[in-house]
Design a protein around this motif. Sequence first.
Motif, PDB file in Angstrom:
ATOM      1  N   GLU A   1       0.728  -1.131   0.148  1.00  0.00           N
ATOM      2  CA  GLU A   1       0.021   0.002   0.159  1.00  0.00           C
ATOM      3  C   GLU A   1       0.798   1.210  -0.033  1.00  0.00           C
ATOM      4  N   TRP A   2       2.081   1.027   0.116  1.00  0.00           N
ATOM      5  CA  TRP A   2       3.094   2.247  -0.029  1.00  0.00           C
ATOM      6  C   TRP A   2       3.515   2.364  -1.211  1.00  0.00           C
ATOM      7  N   LEU A   3       3.372   1.561  -2.142  1.00  0.00           N
ATOM      8  CA  LEU A   3       3.994   1.891  -3.509  1.00  0.00           C
ATOM      9  C   LEU A   3       2.852   2.267  -4.600  1.00  0.00           C
ATOM     10  N   HIS A   4       3.047   3.621  -5.189  1.00  0.00           N
ATOM     11  CA  HIS A   4       1.866   4.122  -5.978  1.00  0.00           C
ATOM     12  C   HIS A   4       2.429   4.328  -7.411  1.00  0.00           C
ATOM     13  N   TYR A   5       3.840   4.298  -7.337  1.00  0.00           N
ATOM     14  CA  TYR A   5       4.298   4.584  -8.790  1.00  0.00           C
ATOM     15  C   TYR A   5       5.870   3.915  -8.872  1.00  0.00           C
ATOM     16  N   ALA A   6       6.545   3.747 -10.065  1.00  0.00           N
ATOM     17  CA  ALA A   6       7.825   3.559 -10.024  1.00  0.00           C
ATOM     18  C   ALA A   6       8.399   4.128 -11.224  1.00  0.00           C
ATOM     19  N   GLN A   7       9.746   4.617 -10.946  1.00  0.00           N
ATOM     20  CA  GLN A   7      10.322   5.186 -12.262  1.00  0.00           C
ATOM     21  C   GLN A   7      11.180   4.251 -13.075  1.00  0.00           C
TER      22      GLN A   7
ATOM     23  N   VAL B   1       3.896   3.240 -14.063  1.00  0.00           N
ATOM     24  CA  VAL B   1       5.393   3.419 -14.316  1.00  0.00           C
ATOM     25  C   VAL B   1       5.698   4.951 -15.096  1.00  0.00           C
ATOM     26  N   SER B   2       6.527   5.661 -14.487  1.00  0.00           N
ATOM     27  CA  SER B   2       6.788   7.030 -14.829  1.00  0.00           C
ATOM     28  C   SER B   2       8.134   6.820 -15.620  1.00  0.00           C
ATOM     29  N   ILE B   3       8.306   7.313 -16.792  1.00  0.00           N
ATOM     30  CA  ILE B   3       9.710   6.933 -17.530  1.00  0.00           C
ATOM     31  C   ILE B   3      10.537   8.333 -17.198  1.00  0.00           C
ATOM     32  N   GLU B   4      11.527   8.234 -16.287  1.00  0.00           N
ATOM     33  CA  GLU B   4      12.105   9.257 -15.854  1.00  0.00           C
ATOM     34  C   GLU B   4      13.534   9.016 -16.681  1.00  0.00           C
ATOM     35  N   LEU B   5      13.808   9.714 -17.842  1.00  0.00           N
ATOM     36  CA  LEU B   5      14.922   9.380 -18.523  1.00  0.00           C
ATOM     37  C   LEU B   5      15.484  10.618 -19.368  1.00  0.00           C
ATOM     38  N   PRO B   6      16.437  11.376 -18.434  1.00  0.00           N
ATOM     39  CA  PRO B   6      16.867  12.529 -19.015  1.00  0.00           C
ATOM     40  C   PRO B   6      18.272  12.009 -19.787  1.00  0.00           C
ATOM     41  N   ASN B   7      18.699  12.361 -21.133  1.00  0.00           N
ATOM     42  CA  ASN B   7      19.754  12.193 -21.683  1.00  0.00           C
ATOM     43  C   ASN B   7      19.655  13.355 -22.917  1.00  0.00           C
ATOM     44  N   GLU B   8      20.064  14.316 -22.835  1.00  0.00           N
ATOM     45  CA  GLU B   8      19.999  15.276 -23.883  1.00  0.00           C
ATOM     46  C   GLU B   8      20.786  14.917 -25.378  1.00  0.00           C
TER      47      GLU B   8
END
Length: 267
Positions: free
Chosen positions: A184-190, A236-243
Amino acid sequence: MTLTLGLAALTVLDTAPMQHVDLAEKHGFDTIGIRLMPAAPGTTAYPLHEDKQGLNELVRRLDDSPVEVFDLEIIRLAADFDPADYVPLLEAGAQLGAKAVLVGGDDRDRARLTDSYARLAELCANYGIVASLEFMPWTAVPDARAAIEIVSAADGPARSVLVDALHTDRSATTLEDLASIPREWLHYAQMCDGSTPAPTDDAELIRHAREERLVPGTGGIALADIWSTLPAGLPVSIELPNEPLRRAVGTDAWLKRLVEATRAVLA
């Protein structure tokens, strides 16, 4: 099971929220994240909680869109933390329909940090938003075990731990640690991948996290193993900085590749 995909703020941080919605719609994302407060002084943020007109315009835009706001960034728990300072941010988040706010731990006094998190979680609950404490190896919450210990001390429905694939791989976190996080503590993951071997000093860890993440499946992180410990259907949140990689192909092709790669890894 349908995969809920989010376009994290950091992936397209140069893109203002209105255009962020446009990109999410175009590339099949279900949600977006918005950085209202900078991660570090002088870095990019979009302080809609200080811009009533801009906030209202975004709310109207979202009313006409299938895309929703999932998370807001970033509240940092430092030694001088005062939850009252973040009421405007949370009020804006509630107006946007946000479900989570990303929380970083910067206070090396564990007792005070724990108390700060508990007070923030109590405040967040008033707005229907969870306080997602993210463990990062260079911070005062360096791994999943530390996050669990801190969040355990809070009461109520707003408790949350954020699992980021990069930080999981580069911290002392084990798969058993991830599996021990209350569901119940997990709401999304990156989601992202990362190069190997991983950096060992904090400066390089931070630089990689903010500038040099890799497309899922192209690095050395055991993404399938990480996700095997998480609840099925977790957003799932795609967190992917790579300019450099993004500029090489253009934003549209880049986001298309990230979506396809993420779906392939999680299939």
